[in-house]
Write a protein that holds these residues in place. Structure first.
Motif, PDB file in Angstrom:
ATOM      1  N   GLY A  56       0.909  -1.199  -0.100  1.00  0.00           N
ATOM      2  CA  GLY A  56       0.111  -0.045   0.112  1.00  0.00           C
ATOM      3  C   GLY A  56       0.932   1.232   0.058  1.00  0.00           C
ATOM      4  O   GLY A  56       1.890   1.377  -0.733  1.00  0.00           O
ATOM      5  N   ALA A  57       0.224   2.262   0.885  1.00  0.00           N
ATOM      6  CA  ALA A  57       1.402   3.515   0.894  1.00  0.00           C
ATOM      7  C   ALA A  57       2.596   3.450   1.334  1.00  0.00           C
ATOM      8  O   ALA A  57       3.529   4.214   0.961  1.00  0.00           O
ATOM      9  N   GLY A  58       2.903   2.274   1.943  1.00  0.00           N
ATOM     10  CA  GLY A  58       4.448   2.032   2.423  1.00  0.00           C
ATOM     11  C   GLY A  58       5.238   1.859   1.046  1.00  0.00           C
ATOM     12  O   GLY A  58       6.459   2.062   1.266  1.00  0.00           O
ATOM     13  N   ALA A  59       4.527   1.584   0.171  1.00  0.00           N
ATOM     14  CA  ALA A  59       5.332   1.248  -1.234  1.00  0.00           C
ATOM     15  C   ALA A  59       5.144   2.435  -2.367  1.00  0.00           C
ATOM     16  O   ALA A  59       6.071   2.758  -3.116  1.00  0.00           O
ATOM     17  N   THR A  60       3.954   2.947  -2.120  1.00  0.00           N
ATOM     18  CA  THR A  60       3.905   4.101  -3.048  1.00  0.00           C
ATOM     19  C   THR A  60       4.083   5.351  -2.724  1.00  0.00           C
ATOM     20  O   THR A  60       4.294   6.455  -3.685  1.00  0.00           O
ATOM     21  N   VAL A  61       4.186   5.755  -1.181  1.00  0.00           N
ATOM     22  CA  VAL A  61       4.608   7.216  -0.955  1.00  0.00           C
ATOM     23  C   VAL A  61       6.100   7.277  -1.013  1.00  0.00           C
ATOM     24  O   VAL A  61       6.403   8.458  -1.614  1.00  0.00           O
ATOM     25  N   PRO A  62       7.054   6.367  -0.654  1.00  0.00           N
ATOM     26  CA  PRO A  62       8.415   6.797  -0.713  1.00  0.00           C
ATOM     27  C   PRO A  62       9.112   7.024  -2.231  1.00  0.00           C
ATOM     28  O   PRO A  62       8.210   6.912  -3.323  1.00  0.00           O
ATOM     29  N   LEU A  63      10.063   7.356  -2.488  1.00  0.00           N
ATOM     30  CA  LEU A  63      10.587   7.608  -3.782  1.00  0.00           C
ATOM     31  C   LEU A  63      10.536   6.589  -4.784  1.00  0.00           C
ATOM     32  O   LEU A  63      10.256   6.890  -5.872  1.00  0.00           O
ATOM     33  N   THR A  64      10.590   5.666  -4.295  1.00  0.00           N
ATOM     34  CA  THR A  64      10.352   4.352  -5.239  1.00  0.00           C
ATOM     35  C   THR A  64       9.104   4.441  -6.158  1.00  0.00           C
ATOM     36  O   THR A  64       8.654   3.993  -7.068  1.00  0.00           O
ATOM     37  N   GLY A  65       8.108   4.671  -4.993  1.00  0.00           N
ATOM     38  CA  GLY A  65       6.714   4.858  -5.603  1.00  0.00           C
ATOM     39  C   GLY A  65       6.327   5.915  -6.703  1.00  0.00           C
ATOM     40  O   GLY A  65       5.557   5.905  -7.437  1.00  0.00           O
ATOM     41  N   PHE A  66       7.379   6.982  -6.496  1.00  0.00           N
ATOM     42  CA  PHE A  66       7.265   7.987  -7.709  1.00  0.00           C
ATOM     43  C   PHE A  66       7.842   7.493  -8.969  1.00  0.00           C
ATOM     44  O   PHE A  66       7.211   7.750 -10.039  1.00  0.00           O
ATOM     45  N   GLY A  67       8.880   6.795  -8.687  1.00  0.00           N
ATOM     46  CA  GLY A  67       9.062   5.923  -9.993  1.00  0.00           C
ATOM     47  C   GLY A  67       8.311   5.067 -10.512  1.00  0.00           C
ATOM     48  O   GLY A  67       8.216   4.760 -11.691  1.00  0.00           O
ATOM     49  N   TYR A  68       7.470   4.364  -9.745  1.00  0.00           N
ATOM     50  CA  TYR A  68       6.499   3.447 -10.177  1.00  0.00           C
ATOM     51  C   TYR A  68       5.218   4.237 -10.803  1.00  0.00           C
ATOM     52  O   TYR A  68       4.851   3.821 -11.694  1.00  0.00           O
ATOM     53  N   SER A  69       4.957   5.418 -10.240  1.00  0.00           N
ATOM     54  CA  SER A  69       3.883   6.418 -10.883  1.00  0.00           C
ATOM     55  C   SER A  69       4.314   6.727 -12.337  1.00  0.00           C
ATOM     56  O   SER A  69       3.658   6.736 -13.250  1.00  0.00           O
ATOM     57  N   LEU A  70       5.790   7.314 -12.400  1.00  0.00           N
ATOM     58  CA  LEU A  70       6.226   7.587 -13.778  1.00  0.00           C
ATOM     59  C   LEU A  70       6.037   6.444 -14.612  1.00  0.00           C
ATOM     60  O   LEU A  70       5.504   6.693 -15.728  1.00  0.00           O
ATOM     61  N   ALA A  71       6.562   5.239 -14.389  1.00  0.00           N
ATOM     62  CA  ALA A  71       6.473   4.086 -15.214  1.00  0.00           C
ATOM     63  C   ALA A  71       4.959   3.631 -15.653  1.00  0.00           C
ATOM     64  O   ALA A  71       4.657   3.572 -16.962  1.00  0.00           O
ATOM     65  N   ASN A  72       4.176   3.734 -14.667  1.00  0.00           N
ATOM     66  CA  ASN A  72       2.645   3.482 -15.050  1.00  0.00           C
ATOM     67  C   ASN A  72       2.276   4.500 -15.915  1.00  0.00           C
ATOM     68  O   ASN A  72       1.447   4.195 -16.793  1.00  0.00           O
ATOM     69  N   GLY A  73       2.585   5.740 -15.467  1.00  0.00           N
ATOM     70  CA  GLY A  73       2.018   6.638 -16.573  1.00  0.00           C
ATOM     71  C   GLY A  73       2.472   6.817 -17.938  1.00  0.00           C
ATOM     72  O   GLY A  73       1.694   6.851 -19.089  1.00  0.00           O
ATOM     73  N   ILE A  74       3.853   6.342 -18.033  1.00  0.00           N
ATOM     74  CA  ILE A  74       4.290   6.306 -19.519  1.00  0.00           C
ATOM     75  C   ILE A  74       3.672   5.165 -20.167  1.00  0.00           C
ATOM     76  O   ILE A  74       3.461   5.139 -21.417  1.00  0.00           O
ATOM     77  N   GLU A  75       3.587   3.933 -19.442  1.00  0.00           N
ATOM     78  CA  GLU A  75       3.022   2.718 -19.935  1.00  0.00           C
ATOM     79  C   GLU A  75       1.380   2.876 -20.352  1.00  0.00           C
ATOM     80  O   GLU A  75       1.185   2.612 -21.615  1.00  0.00           O
ATOM     81  N   GLU A  76       0.677   3.769 -19.521  1.00  0.00           N
ATOM     82  CA  GLU A  76      -0.809   3.965 -20.415  1.00  0.00           C
ATOM     83  C   GLU A  76      -0.644   5.111 -21.394  1.00  0.00           C
ATOM     84  O   GLU A  76      -1.454   4.891 -22.201  1.00  0.00           O
TER      85      GLU A  76
END
Length: 117
Positions: A56-76
């Motif tokens: 949950g938020a333990g993985a999406t809030v830290p900086l690795t979560g920012f990279g995750y959001s970037l990659a998901n946005g690019i993929e979509e």
């Protein structure tokens, strides 16, 4: 239970960063880049999404979560718009967080006098 899992997971990511600061000569800026890049790479190989669903938020809030959001946005965006999605996807996926960071940083700077080192 989800709060505890999130707390422990986010805490472990912070502990790893602190160990890197204490035991290596890496600067915090380089660790930031490593964490964001790791989030992107782990998303690309399909590891980060199940981890984010578990933590949950333990993985999406830290900086690795920012990279995750970037990659998901690019993929979509690539799926919808093609090649141009590489350029627009990351920014559109993370624009709210980036705007909030700029707004709150600026607002705080009005009340506190920034100091340079």
């Amino acid at each position: 239970m989800q709060y505890i899992i999130s707390f422990i997971t986010g805490g472990l990511l912070c502990v790893i960063a602190q160990i890197l600061i204490d035991k290596t000569k890496l600067t915090p800026a380089r660790i930031l880049v490593i964490y964001v890049t790791a989030g992107v790479l782990l998303t690309a190989v399909g590891v980060y999404k199940p981890f984010a669903e578990f933590a949950g938020a333990g993985a999406t809030v830290p900086l690795t979560g920012f990279g995750y959001s970037l990659a998901n946005g690019i993929e979509e965006e690539v799926a919808q718009r093609g090649f141009i999605g590489i350029l627009t996807g990351g920014l559109s996926a993370c624009s709210a967080g980036i705007a909030a960071a700029i707004f709150f940083s600026y607002t705080l700077s009005l009340f506190k006098k920034p100091k340079t080192k």
